[in-house]
Each structure stands twice: as C-alpha cells, then as structure tokens.
Design an enzyme around this catalytic site. Structure first.
Site, PDB file in Angstrom:
ATOM      1  N   LYS A 296       0.606  -0.765   0.023  1.00  0.00           N
ATOM      2  CA  LYS A 296       0.276   0.147  -0.076  1.00  0.00           C
ATOM      3  C   LYS A 296       1.011   1.569  -0.301  1.00  0.00           C
ATOM      4  O   LYS A 296       2.363   1.046   0.006  1.00  0.00           O
ATOM      5  CB  LYS A 296      -1.030  -0.431   1.510  1.00  0.00           C
ATOM      6  CG  LYS A 296      -1.945  -0.760   1.160  1.00  0.00           C
ATOM      7  CD  LYS A 296      -3.209  -0.219   0.299  1.00  0.00           C
ATOM      8  CE  LYS A 296      -4.094  -1.694   0.061  1.00  0.00           C
ATOM      9  NZ  LYS A 296      -4.984  -1.558   0.757  1.00  0.00           N
ATOM     10  N   ARG A 331      -4.268 -10.663   2.935  1.00  0.00           N
ATOM     11  CA  ARG A 331      -4.225 -10.272   1.749  1.00  0.00           C
ATOM     12  C   ARG A 331      -3.931  -9.731   1.208  1.00  0.00           C
ATOM     13  O   ARG A 331      -2.891  -8.653   1.777  1.00  0.00           O
ATOM     14  CB  ARG A 331      -5.331  -9.500   1.279  1.00  0.00           C
ATOM     15  CG  ARG A 331      -5.903  -9.274  -0.151  1.00  0.00           C
ATOM     16  CD  ARG A 331      -7.712  -8.625  -0.470  1.00  0.00           C
ATOM     17  NE  ARG A 331      -7.872  -8.768  -1.864  1.00  0.00           N
ATOM     18  CZ  ARG A 331      -6.859  -7.913  -2.541  1.00  0.00           C
ATOM     19  NH1 ARG A 331      -6.364  -6.644  -2.371  1.00  0.00           N
ATOM     20  NH2 ARG A 331      -7.940  -7.748  -3.894  1.00  0.00           N
TER      21      ARG A 331
END
Length: 358
Positions: A296, A331
């Site tokens: 991210k 994830r």
C-alpha cells in the site's frame, strides 16, 4: 451516545503460570494481559484507561460483556467447498487482479490462463484463498461495466475452482458476485461492504456465502482527495458495526461475516497507522479480521517513496504487526515471502505455547 470499547493489549508470549491474569484472543494463538478501555461519546474517544485482565468482568455493563465474549470467542472456520480454512491461526489470501490498472500488478495477468496459473502457484506456495478481482479500486480508478468485469474474472474463477482451490471474488457488483459464485467462488470480498449495489446483500445471503465487509470512505475516484475523521479507529469500528448489523438484517449470519479496516481506502498515512496500531479493537465485532496492507501507498510514504514493487519489507512489517494483534487473514501480493514470515512467527508462538517441564 456514550459507551466503552475494549481494546486488547499487553500481549504475552505464554499463558502458563498466569491463570486468571490473561485471556485468549479470538480463539487464536495470541494471549493478552491488559486491555485499554476506550470511553467514547458519539464517534470519538473521550478517555482511555489501561487495566489488567484480572477481574475485568467486574467493570462490565451488558454491552461490554457482549464485546468481551466476542473478543475471547472462537472464530468459526470458513467452509469453502471441500476446503476448510481454519481461523485459529493466520492464513494468507493471494491477490490475482485481472485488471489493466491495479496499483501494483495491473496488467500482470494478460489472459485467464496466465491468471489462473498464477493463482495455482500462489496456492502451492501456501495461500489458503485466492482472491480474484476484475475491477481496480485504487485511488482514482473508474468503474468497470459489469459484463466486462464478468468476462475478466469468470474464466479464472472456473479454472481455479475446478482445480480444487478456495476462491473468493473481489467485487462490488451483485451480477459479478452471482456469476462468480455460480462458477465456483465460495467467498465474496466487497470493498464497499455491500453498500454499492442494493442487490448484493441478497445475492450473498441466498448463496450462503461468507462475505468480507471492508471499511471505506468515499468512492475510489475521490476517496483520497481529503479523507477526514474525528477519530479514525473509533469511526471504523462503529461503521463496521453498523454494516454487520445491516448484513444480519438481510439474512447473513455474523459467523459468515469477516471485516477489513480498509487500509488506504479513504485514509491518510496517519489514519492507516492509527488503524494498524489499534487493530485489536476490531475483535470486539466478533468477526475474523482481514488485513489488506500489502504494497500500500503508506509504505512508500514512510520509505523514501519506494514504488509498489519495492515494498515487500514494509508489507511484511505490516503483516506481522497484524498477526501480533490477531488478524486472521492477510491479503497479500507476495505469497512465498509472507508464508515464510508466518512460519517463523508460528514457530515462535508454538515454542512459547509449549509447556516447559520443571
């Protein structure tokens, strides 16, 4: 409205010799000896107090007692076809984005055969679930027409499901959910938490499928323009609590609901860090926690603007921070590396939880 939320903290290596002084987190491999009692008024905290687990029940009102039961309760395993995914230990969900514009791996899987092969490789490397997506929800992404999304994901779902793999479908659209579930997907991962499509909750309920409800603020096209919170951790908790209640009203039982704090979805770096540090609060919702922090933007922001494909060390740091607070599913993009990190973490936990002879 005022109430008190309970955040587990003061994690300990082993419960042995600490009878009555520690509690087990969500039936997993983590034990804690302290909690932070967060007094909230509306959507922000007004006070916080760190107290021992010993004797904590004496301070509970009815709402706190219910939250405590959820915090310490066992999470039911996911039954995905013939595959049983245990949630008393952390599991890995591998990401296969059949999209040209995802922030990290857009265009990496040019055809269904290559994408399915990549998913099979992820499973062989230790991913318990393969998450297939056909629409990018990165900041600034535009909506994909439903039929285009179905054409992207359906052949991949069919191939992986036929190979005996546990497959989830990452989508906001009821038509895509229905098509993928019919093709063998066994879990729905919805970044909108069943808010984008009014028919999605009905599809999930009628299919009897488990569903991931992810927190978000705003639409992907605008969510990173100027995200604001009075108290990010508390607001995410309360928002997910409302979405769980809404899902239950449509016939989806809580034991088939998972929650995701939505790292990077309408949040600044500061908001993301606050959520990571306070992640254990979400166990009070009584649902397994899915953490999607892999590669991210926050990692680049903290590490000299490292590009997405150079964020593995940061991804592992966030993954381990998550499992230390009891996150059940990670994830991720980098499956072998994450699985190896979890094996070392599990070795440490197993050693700590093995009784020592005197």
């Amino acid at each position: 409205m005022t109430r008190t939320l309970i955040r587990p903290t003061g994690f300990v290596d082993s419960p042995f010799g600490h009878d009555g002084k520690v509690a087990r987190l969500a039936g997993g491999l983590n034990w804690f000896g302290l909690v932070e009692l967060l007094r909230i008024d509306g959507n922000r905290r007004t006070a916080g107090e760190i107290v021992p687990v010993a004797g904590i029940e004496d301070r509970f009102d009815a709402a706190m007692a219910a939250d405590w039961a959820r915090i310490t309760g066992q999470r039911k395993a996911l039954q995905m076809g013939e595959r049983t995914i245990r949630l008393d230990q952390p599991q890995v969900m591998g990401i296969v984005n059949a999209t040209p514009d995802s922030f990290s791996d857009g265009g990496a899987y040019a055809d269904a055969s290559g994408a399915a092969d990549a998913g099979a490789v992820m499973a062989a490397a230790g991913a318990a679930i393969i998450d297939i997506g056909g629409e990018s929800t990165r900041p600034g992404a535009t909506t994909v027409w439903e039929n285009d999304e179905i054409e992207r994901v359906l052949p991949i779902v069919q191939r992986l499901a036929a190979g005996g793999h546990a497959v989830s479908i990452d989508t906001r659209k009821s038509g895509v959910m229905s098509a993928a579930l019919g093709a063998g997907a066994k879990l729905v991962n919805d970044v909108s938490a069943l808010t984008w499509d009014p028919q999605s909750a009905k599809v999930v309920a009628e299919a009897g499928a488990p569903v991931v409800l992810m927190h978000h603020q705003g639409d992907p096209t605008t969510m990173q323009d100027a995200p604001r919170y009075d108290d990010a951790l508390v607001e995410v908790f309360l928002w997910l609590e409302e979405r769980i209640a809404a899902a239950e009203e449509t016939g989806i039982p809580r034991d088939r609901i998972l929650v995701d704090p939505g790292i990077g979805f309408g949040k600044t770096v500061a908001h993301n860090l606050e959520l990571m540090n306070g992640l254990a609060l979400l166990h009070g919702l009584g649902c397994p926690i899915v953490l999607g922090a892999s590669r991210k933007r926050m990692i680049g922001a903290l590490a000299n603007e490292a590009p997405a494909d150079k964020r593995l060390p940061g991804s592992l740091a966030l993954a381990l921070k998550g499992v230390e607070q009891g996150a059940q599913i990670l994830r991720v993009h980098d499956i072998p590396e994450t699985v190896q990190a979890l094996k070392v973490w599990r070795g440490l936990r197993d050693a700590a939880l093995t009784p020592k002879s005197v």
